[in-house]
Each structure stands twice: as C-alpha cells, then as structure tokens.
Scaffold this motif. Sequence first.
Motif, PDB file in Angstrom:
ATOM      1  N   LYS A   1       0.881  -1.178   0.000  1.00  0.00           N
ATOM      2  CA  LYS A   1       0.000   0.000   0.000  1.00  0.00           C
ATOM      3  C   LYS A   1       0.913   1.221   0.000  1.00  0.00           C
ATOM      4  O   LYS A   1       1.301   1.733   1.058  1.00  0.00           O
ATOM      5  N   VAL A   2       1.293   1.651  -1.188  1.00  0.00           N
ATOM      6  CA  VAL A   2       2.312   2.702  -1.326  1.00  0.00           C
ATOM      7  C   VAL A   2       1.849   3.792  -2.295  1.00  0.00           C
ATOM      8  O   VAL A   2       2.556   4.155  -3.228  1.00  0.00           O
ATOM      9  N   SER A   3       0.628   4.284  -2.056  1.00  0.00           N
ATOM     10  CA  SER A   3       0.075   5.432  -2.798  1.00  0.00           C
ATOM     11  C   SER A   3      -0.317   5.113  -4.236  1.00  0.00           C
ATOM     12  O   SER A   3      -0.435   6.024  -5.068  1.00  0.00           O
ATOM     13  N   GLN A   4      -0.565   3.813  -4.551  1.00  0.00           N
ATOM     14  CA  GLN A   4      -1.003   3.485  -5.913  1.00  0.00           C
ATOM     15  C   GLN A   4      -2.337   4.133  -6.265  1.00  0.00           C
ATOM     16  O   GLN A   4      -2.634   4.341  -7.436  1.00  0.00           O
ATOM     17  N   ASN A   5      -3.159   4.410  -5.240  1.00  0.00           N
ATOM     18  CA  ASN A   5      -4.487   4.972  -5.488  1.00  0.00           C
ATOM     19  C   ASN A   5      -4.467   6.489  -5.617  1.00  0.00           C
ATOM     20  O   ASN A   5      -5.520   7.128  -5.704  1.00  0.00           O
ATOM     21  N   GLN A   6      -3.271   7.068  -5.670  1.00  0.00           N
ATOM     22  CA  GLN A   6      -3.148   8.517  -5.807  1.00  0.00           C
ATOM     23  C   GLN A   6      -2.659   8.880  -7.209  1.00  0.00           C
ATOM     24  O   GLN A   6      -1.917   8.124  -7.838  1.00  0.00           O
ATOM     25  N   PRO A   7      -3.050  10.063  -7.714  1.00  0.00           N
ATOM     26  CA  PRO A   7      -2.536  10.503  -9.024  1.00  0.00           C
ATOM     27  C   PRO A   7      -1.031  10.724  -8.950  1.00  0.00           C
ATOM     28  O   PRO A   7      -0.450  10.889  -7.869  1.00  0.00           O
ATOM     29  N   ALA A   8      -0.389  10.732 -10.106  1.00  0.00           N
ATOM     30  CA  ALA A   8       1.067  10.853 -10.175  1.00  0.00           C
ATOM     31  C   ALA A   8       1.585  12.091  -9.442  1.00  0.00           C
ATOM     32  O   ALA A   8       2.647  12.048  -8.796  1.00  0.00           O
ATOM     33  N   ALA A   9       0.849  13.190  -9.525  1.00  0.00           N
ATOM     34  CA  ALA A   9       1.292  14.426  -8.867  1.00  0.00           C
ATOM     35  C   ALA A   9       1.360  14.233  -7.358  1.00  0.00           C
ATOM     36  O   ALA A   9       2.297  14.695  -6.691  1.00  0.00           O
ATOM     37  N   ASN A  10       0.365  13.539  -6.791  1.00  0.00           N
ATOM     38  CA  ASN A  10       0.369  13.278  -5.355  1.00  0.00           C
ATOM     39  C   ASN A  10       1.480  12.302  -4.966  1.00  0.00           C
ATOM     40  O   ASN A  10       2.104  12.440  -3.909  1.00  0.00           O
ATOM     41  N   GLN A  11       1.724  11.322  -5.812  1.00  0.00           N
ATOM     42  CA  GLN A  11       2.805  10.382  -5.534  1.00  0.00           C
ATOM     43  C   GLN A  11       4.148  11.123  -5.450  1.00  0.00           C
ATOM     44  O   GLN A  11       4.967  10.850  -4.576  1.00  0.00           O
ATOM     45  N   ALA A  12       4.328  12.057  -6.353  1.00  0.00           N
ATOM     46  CA  ALA A  12       5.583  12.821  -6.378  1.00  0.00           C
ATOM     47  C   ALA A  12       5.737  13.674  -5.117  1.00  0.00           C
ATOM     48  O   ALA A  12       6.820  13.739  -4.522  1.00  0.00           O
ATOM     49  N   THR A  13       4.658  14.331  -4.699  1.00  0.00           N
ATOM     50  CA  THR A  13       4.769  15.196  -3.521  1.00  0.00           C
ATOM     51  C   THR A  13       4.820  14.380  -2.228  1.00  0.00           C
ATOM     52  O   THR A  13       5.399  14.837  -1.233  1.00  0.00           O
ATOM     53  N   VAL A  14       4.242  13.195  -2.226  1.00  0.00           N
ATOM     54  CA  VAL A  14       4.389  12.297  -1.069  1.00  0.00           C
ATOM     55  C   VAL A  14       5.858  11.908  -0.914  1.00  0.00           C
ATOM     56  O   VAL A  14       6.410  11.904   0.197  1.00  0.00           O
ATOM     57  N   GLN A  15       6.504  11.572  -2.025  1.00  0.00           N
ATOM     58  CA  GLN A  15       7.935  11.255  -1.964  1.00  0.00           C
ATOM     59  C   GLN A  15       8.726  12.429  -1.374  1.00  0.00           C
ATOM     60  O   GLN A  15       9.583  12.240  -0.514  1.00  0.00           O
ATOM     61  N   GLN A  16       8.420  13.623  -1.837  1.00  0.00           N
ATOM     62  CA  GLN A  16       9.129  14.808  -1.348  1.00  0.00           C
ATOM     63  C   GLN A  16       8.908  14.994   0.148  1.00  0.00           C
ATOM     64  O   GLN A  16       9.837  15.308   0.894  1.00  0.00           O
ATOM     65  N   GLY A  17       7.662  14.798   0.588  1.00  0.00           N
ATOM     66  CA  GLY A  17       7.338  14.946   1.997  1.00  0.00           C
ATOM     67  C   GLY A  17       8.078  13.931   2.856  1.00  0.00           C
ATOM     68  O   GLY A  17       8.620  14.266   3.917  1.00  0.00           O
ATOM     69  N   LEU A  18       8.116  12.708   2.398  1.00  0.00           N
ATOM     70  CA  LEU A  18       8.807  11.657   3.147  1.00  0.00           C
ATOM     71  C   LEU A  18      10.309  11.913   3.206  1.00  0.00           C
ATOM     72  O   LEU A  18      10.942  11.777   4.255  1.00  0.00           O
ATOM     73  N   GLN A  19      10.884  12.279   2.078  1.00  0.00           N
ATOM     74  CA  GLN A  19      12.321  12.553   2.036  1.00  0.00           C
ATOM     75  C   GLN A  19      12.687  13.756   2.890  1.00  0.00           C
ATOM     76  O   GLN A  19      13.761  13.806   3.502  1.00  0.00           O
ATOM     77  N   GLY A  20      11.764  14.717   2.959  1.00  0.00           N
ATOM     78  CA  GLY A  20      12.027  15.922   3.741  1.00  0.00           C
ATOM     79  C   GLY A  20      12.099  15.680   5.238  1.00  0.00           C
ATOM     80  O   GLY A  20      12.602  16.520   5.976  1.00  0.00           O
ATOM     81  N   LEU A  21      11.614  14.530   5.698  1.00  0.00           N
ATOM     82  CA  LEU A  21      11.671  14.214   7.123  1.00  0.00           C
ATOM     83  C   LEU A  21      13.097  13.920   7.581  1.00  0.00           C
ATOM     84  O   LEU A  21      13.412  14.024   8.760  1.00  0.00           O
ATOM     85  N   GLY A  22      13.931  13.487   6.644  1.00  0.00           N
ATOM     86  CA  GLY A  22      15.311  13.171   6.987  1.00  0.00           C
ATOM     87  C   GLY A  22      15.460  11.946   7.866  1.00  0.00           C
ATOM     88  O   GLY A  22      16.453  11.812   8.587  1.00  0.00           O
ATOM     89  N   SER A  23      14.502  11.028   7.813  1.00  0.00           N
ATOM     90  CA  SER A  23      14.545   9.817   8.637  1.00  0.00           C
ATOM     91  C   SER A  23      14.723   8.585   7.756  1.00  0.00           C
ATOM     92  O   SER A  23      14.395   8.603   6.565  1.00  0.00           O
ATOM     93  N   GLU A  24      15.233   7.514   8.353  1.00  0.00           N
ATOM     94  CA  GLU A  24      15.391   6.259   7.610  1.00  0.00           C
ATOM     95  C   GLU A  24      14.036   5.711   7.183  1.00  0.00           C
ATOM     96  O   GLU A  24      13.884   5.213   6.069  1.00  0.00           O
ATOM     97  N   ALA A  25      13.048   5.779   8.085  1.00  0.00           N
ATOM     98  CA  ALA A  25      11.715   5.260   7.763  1.00  0.00           C
ATOM     99  C   ALA A  25      11.087   6.034   6.609  1.00  0.00           C
ATOM    100  O   ALA A  25      10.469   5.457   5.716  1.00  0.00           O
ATOM    101  N   GLY A  26      11.260   7.365   6.632  1.00  0.00           N
ATOM    102  CA  GLY A  26      10.725   8.178   5.545  1.00  0.00           C
ATOM    103  C   GLY A  26      11.399   7.880   4.230  1.00  0.00           C
ATOM    104  O   GLY A  26      10.750   7.765   3.185  1.00  0.00           O
ATOM    105  N   ALA A  27      12.725   7.723   4.255  1.00  0.00           N
ATOM    106  CA  ALA A  27      13.468   7.425   3.027  1.00  0.00           C
ATOM    107  C   ALA A  27      13.080   6.057   2.472  1.00  0.00           C
ATOM    108  O   ALA A  27      12.962   5.882   1.255  1.00  0.00           O
TER     109      ALA A  27
END
Length: 216
Positions: free
Chosen positions: A174-200
């Motif tokens: 369950k990794v955001s397949q139900n979201q449009p591509a734009a949301n998938q891209a910004t989810v990645q950015q949000g997760l990476q911005g946390l600077g945590s191993e779990a987010g990465a």
Amino acid sequence: MYQPGHFEETRTEVLHTLVRRHPLATLVTLTAQGLEANHIPLLLRTQGVTRPTLVGHVARANPLWRETDLAMPVLAIFQGPQHYISPGWYASKAEHGKVVPTWNYAVVHAKGLLQVHDDAAWIRAQMVELTGQQEAGMARPWAVDDAPRDYTDRMVSAVVGIEIPIDSLAGKWKVSQNQPAANQATVQQGLQGLGSEAGAAMAGLVDALGVSAKKG
C-alpha cells in the motif's frame, strides 16, 4: 488480509526480498487456549527444499512448540517499510482540499503447517545459516563457530527448531497506488524531507511504484 487488487503484490522475488530484509516475523498460531502470537526471526530457504520454507528456533521454555495445533496452518507476518502519510503532502490539497491522512506499508503473509525439530544438528545448521545471512554485511562477520563449542552446544540445547513449508504467500504494497502521479511525487518529497530512515525507505517504495508504472 483485505486485499484490494491495486495493492496486491504477487512477484515472488519481491516477496522473498522483503522476507529476507525483514526476517523478524509475527508468528500467529492456534492452541487449545486460542490464538497466540510470537515474534521470531525466520530464515527463508529456497535452495535444497521442495518449496520455499521458513525455518527458525524458539526457546525450549516457549510453549509454542508444544501447544500449537500442528494440524492447522500458522501465519507468519513480515512487516516491511511503513509510514504515516500526511494529507498536507498531497499536491491536490491546494486544488480542492478533499484529502485525508492514511498509512503506507508493505507486508508479506506466509501460511503453512508448523513442524518441530528437537534435533541439535538441525538447530545448529539453522543458526549458522541465519547468522550468516544477518552478518553478511558486517565488516568482520561473526560466525557461530567463533564461540566455544561447549558454549554453543548449551545454547543449542536450550532451543527447539521450527520449520514452515510455505503453502501460500501473499503480499500487500500500500504505497500510494491509489493517488494521481502528482500526489505520488509530492508524497515522496514529503517523506524525504523528514530526513529519517523510515521516511526514506517509504519514499523509495513510492518511487519504485512510479518507475514500475512507467515501464508498464
């Protein structure tokens, strides 16, 4: 496990990879007292077996090996990367605001009949194999034979081996397949911005989803 089609992962190599990277399983068994859950590292064997098999060991004092109903399948749950997903990360939040939080995760469920091995040679071989897998990335890998034999013999005698030939294997990504591509891209950015191993780790799974979709 509830399994919407767009979250289902069926590629054997992907499922096996998660099991090997996250070997600590939640092992759910049925006893006369009801359901029991134990947390046990399980090694996935695919070589020298008729079908993929999970092997491990439990403390001799653990009633799991004596009280489990061996006529009923057990369930081993392997938890991969997981993370809370903030609706604030969705690009569509700015468009219409119709967004809510969710949780992304990757899991594998393995079912099969439990077999018990109260045999020192079998248990030692399993320990050597599991230790070898986990130590492989170490600068100076530790091996079971590094410890005195009389000491490891006592350790072996204090546990009982378990084996689960896998009858069914199910994966849910369950990794955001139900979201449009734009949301998938910004989810990645949000997760990476946390600077945590779990987010990465979760950002990597969302990214892999996008790469796979483009190839398809």
